[in-house]
Design a protein around this motif. Sequence first.
Motif, PDB file in Angstrom:
ATOM      1  N   ASP A  86     -46.406   1.104 -13.146  1.00  9.67           N
ATOM      2  CA  ASP A  86     -47.202   2.068 -12.365  1.00  9.67           C
ATOM      3  C   ASP A  86     -48.688   1.735 -12.443  1.00  9.67           C
ATOM      4  OD1 ASP A  86     -44.876   3.397 -11.706  1.00  9.67           O
ATOM      5  OD2 ASP A  86     -45.139   4.997 -13.205  1.00  9.67           O
ATOM      6  N   THR A  87     -49.145   1.378 -13.634  1.00 15.34           N
ATOM      7  CA  THR A  87     -50.561   1.033 -13.825  1.00 15.34           C
ATOM      8  C   THR A  87     -50.907  -0.223 -13.034  1.00 15.34           C
ATOM      9  OG1 THR A  87     -50.475   1.996 -16.037  1.00 15.34           O
ATOM     10  CG2 THR A  87     -52.359   0.590 -15.538  1.00 15.34           C
ATOM     11  N   PHE A  88     -50.008  -1.203 -13.020  1.00 15.70           N
ATOM     12  CA  PHE A  88     -50.272  -2.415 -12.240  1.00 15.70           C
ATOM     13  C   PHE A  88     -50.331  -2.088 -10.748  1.00 15.70           C
ATOM     14  CE2 PHE A  88     -48.910  -6.128  -9.810  1.00 15.70           C
ATOM     15  CZ  PHE A  88     -49.907  -7.018 -10.170  1.00 15.70           C
ATOM     16  N   GLN A  89     -49.441  -1.219 -10.276  1.00 13.20           N
ATOM     17  CA  GLN A  89     -49.467  -0.822  -8.866  1.00 13.20           C
ATOM     18  C   GLN A  89     -50.813  -0.179  -8.516  1.00 13.20           C
ATOM     19  OE1 GLN A  89     -46.608  -2.665  -7.749  1.00 13.20           O
ATOM     20  NE2 GLN A  89     -47.023  -1.164  -6.186  1.00 13.20           N
ATOM     21  N   ARG A  90     -51.313   0.629  -9.434  1.00  7.30           N
ATOM     22  CA  ARG A  90     -52.569   1.347  -9.198  1.00  7.30           C
ATOM     23  C   ARG A  90     -53.780   0.422  -9.287  1.00  7.30           C
ATOM     24  NH1 ARG A  90     -52.127   4.463 -13.135  1.00  7.30           N
ATOM     25  NH2 ARG A  90     -53.885   3.844 -14.407  1.00  7.30           N
ATOM     26  N   THR A  91     -53.802  -0.468 -10.279  1.00 10.16           N
ATOM     27  CA  THR A  91     -54.987  -1.302 -10.505  1.00 10.16           C
ATOM     28  C   THR A  91     -54.940  -2.617  -9.733  1.00 10.16           C
ATOM     29  OG1 THR A  91     -54.016  -2.407 -12.428  1.00 10.16           O
ATOM     30  CG2 THR A  91     -55.287  -0.381 -12.846  1.00 10.16           C
ATOM     31  N   GLY A  92     -53.729  -3.153  -9.526  1.00 12.21           N
ATOM     32  CA  GLY A  92     -53.588  -4.405  -8.794  1.00 12.21           C
ATOM     33  C   GLY A  92     -53.949  -5.643  -9.592  1.00 12.21           C
ATOM     34  N   ALA A  94     -53.387  -7.704 -13.580  1.00 15.04           N
ATOM     35  CA  ALA A  94     -52.796  -7.758 -14.920  1.00 15.04           C
ATOM     36  C   ALA A  94     -53.867  -7.484 -15.966  1.00 15.04           C
ATOM     37  CB  ALA A  94     -52.143  -9.113 -15.164  1.00 15.04           C
ATOM     38  N   TYR A  95     -55.066  -8.008 -15.730  1.00 14.20           N
ATOM     39  CA  TYR A  95     -56.166  -7.801 -16.676  1.00 14.20           C
ATOM     40  C   TYR A  95     -56.544  -6.318 -16.743  1.00 14.20           C
ATOM     41  CZ  TYR A  95     -60.694  -8.113 -18.935  1.00 14.20           C
ATOM     42  OH  TYR A  95     -61.739  -7.930 -19.787  1.00 14.20           O
ATOM     43  N   ALA A  96     -56.644  -5.677 -15.583  1.00  8.89           N
ATOM     44  CA  ALA A  96     -57.004  -4.252 -15.546  1.00  8.89           C
ATOM     45  C   ALA A  96     -55.902  -3.400 -16.181  1.00  8.89           C
ATOM     46  CB  ALA A  96     -57.259  -3.806 -14.112  1.00  8.89           C
ATOM     47  N   THR A  97     -54.664  -3.824 -16.020  1.00  9.88           N
ATOM     48  CA  THR A  97     -53.547  -3.102 -16.637  1.00  9.88           C
ATOM     49  C   THR A  97     -53.656  -3.171 -18.152  1.00  9.88           C
ATOM     50  OG1 THR A  97     -52.136  -3.586 -14.740  1.00  9.88           O
ATOM     51  CG2 THR A  97     -51.027  -2.949 -16.778  1.00  9.88           C
ATOM     52  N   GLY A  98     -53.904  -4.366 -18.666  1.00 16.41           N
ATOM     53  CA  GLY A  98     -54.075  -4.537 -20.110  1.00 16.41           C
ATOM     54  C   GLY A  98     -55.262  -3.749 -20.633  1.00 16.41           C
ATOM     55  N   ARG A  99     -56.349  -3.737 -19.850  1.00 13.44           N
ATOM     56  CA  ARG A  99     -57.546  -2.995 -20.261  1.00 13.44           C
ATOM     57  C   ARG A  99     -57.274  -1.491 -20.312  1.00 13.44           C
ATOM     58  NH1 ARG A  99     -61.969  -4.422 -16.558  1.00 13.44           N
ATOM     59  NH2 ARG A  99     -62.168  -2.254 -16.000  1.00 13.44           N
ATOM     60  N   HIS A 100     -56.502  -0.992 -19.342  1.00 10.46           N
ATOM     61  CA  HIS A 100     -56.144   0.434 -19.336  1.00 10.46           C
ATOM     62  C   HIS A 100     -55.349   0.787 -20.596  1.00 10.46           C
ATOM     63  CE1 HIS A 100     -54.786   4.353 -17.916  1.00 10.46           C
ATOM     64  NE2 HIS A 100     -53.550   3.980 -18.260  1.00 10.46           N
ATOM     65  N   PHE A 101     -54.382  -0.053 -20.945  1.00  9.29           N
ATOM     66  CA  PHE A 101     -53.594   0.197 -22.154  1.00  9.29           C
ATOM     67  C   PHE A 101     -54.485   0.158 -23.396  1.00  9.29           C
ATOM     68  CE2 PHE A 101     -49.973   0.101 -19.564  1.00  9.29           C
ATOM     69  CZ  PHE A 101     -48.826   0.337 -20.300  1.00  9.29           C
ATOM     70  N   ALA A 131     -49.004  -9.338 -20.289  1.00  5.13           N
ATOM     71  CA  ALA A 131     -48.877  -8.607 -19.018  1.00  5.13           C
ATOM     72  C   ALA A 131     -48.412  -9.558 -17.914  1.00  5.13           C
ATOM     73  CB  ALA A 131     -50.201  -7.953 -18.652  1.00  5.13           C
ATOM     74  N   LEU A 132     -48.988 -10.750 -17.861  1.00  8.44           N
ATOM     75  CA  LEU A 132     -48.583 -11.732 -16.849  1.00  8.44           C
ATOM     76  C   LEU A 132     -47.131 -12.162 -17.051  1.00  8.44           C
ATOM     77  CD1 LEU A 132     -51.751 -13.995 -16.625  1.00  8.44           C
ATOM     78  CD2 LEU A 132     -50.829 -12.505 -14.834  1.00  8.44           C
ATOM     79  N   GLN A 133     -46.750 -12.333 -18.294  1.00  5.89           N
ATOM     80  CA  GLN A 133     -45.373 -12.733 -18.621  1.00  5.89           C
ATOM     81  C   GLN A 133     -44.380 -11.691 -18.095  1.00  5.89           C
ATOM     82  OE1 GLN A 133     -44.572 -12.749 -22.870  1.00  5.89           O
ATOM     83  NE2 GLN A 133     -43.721 -14.808 -22.702  1.00  5.89           N
ATOM     84  N   ILE A 134     -44.688 -10.431 -18.278  1.00  8.41           N
ATOM     85  CA  ILE A 134     -43.811  -9.349 -17.820  1.00  8.41           C
ATOM     86  C   ILE A 134     -43.761  -9.312 -16.293  1.00  8.41           C
ATOM     87  CG2 ILE A 134     -43.563  -6.829 -17.736  1.00  8.41           C
ATOM     88  CD1 ILE A 134     -44.904  -6.926 -20.615  1.00  8.41           C
ATOM     89  N   LEU A 135     -44.919  -9.431 -15.655  1.00 13.64           N
ATOM     90  CA  LEU A 135     -44.983  -9.374 -14.198  1.00 13.64           C
ATOM     91  C   LEU A 135     -44.257 -10.539 -13.531  1.00 13.64           C
ATOM     92  CD1 LEU A 135     -48.670  -8.187 -13.925  1.00 13.64           C
ATOM     93  CD2 LEU A 135     -46.646  -6.888 -13.188  1.00 13.64           C
TER      94      LEU A 135
END
Length: 194
Positions: A86-92, A94-101, A131-135
């Motif tokens: 969900d966070t990746f969908q919102r931020t677009g 992987a870096y921003a997703t990791g930063r949010h976490f 994050a990239l590995q998961i995506l």
Amino acid sequence: DTLILDEDGIYNPADFNDRLLLGLKGTMSEAELHVIRARLTGGINNKARRGELRKDLPVGFVYNDDGDVEFDPDRQVQETIRLFFDTFQRTGSAYATGRHFYKEKILFPVKVRKGPSRGEIGWEQLTHSRALQILHNPRYAGVYFFGRHKSRKRPGGGRTYKKVPLSDWLAFIPNAHEGYITLEQYEANQQRLK
């Protein structure tokens, strides 16, 4: 003055005929090992093409008693992975997703791969590479796959791994099990990451 003994006889490497026979036996053994290895590899590949080869699953999935893939029964693991997508969908990103976490101090589940705790779930900070590995992992879209990398022996020992295009994968079976995202979302994520 050293003799070589096997189940068929005793050989003297100083004698030409014995050396010749030992050389032939060695060549035949090498050929036999090659055939055995080829058969084993063929069996693995056939099982993978059918989607029956069991491989280590990424965090968030487990094998049930019947050998089928299902979500990890731990609700916290499931919710964290869903939050990740969900966070990746919102931020677009992987870096921003990791930063949010990182900002929200949310730890991410990881499977312990070695040691006495092998297979158990641990929790650690989500990194950009993780994050990239998961995506990039199609399992999260419910896809069974095999042959994403080709390995090659290096001259000095060890192996090198190279990613191959999707068209060259040995197996890509959509809807093999339930996923955290759809195949369409996975493909859209790949385009976004490019």
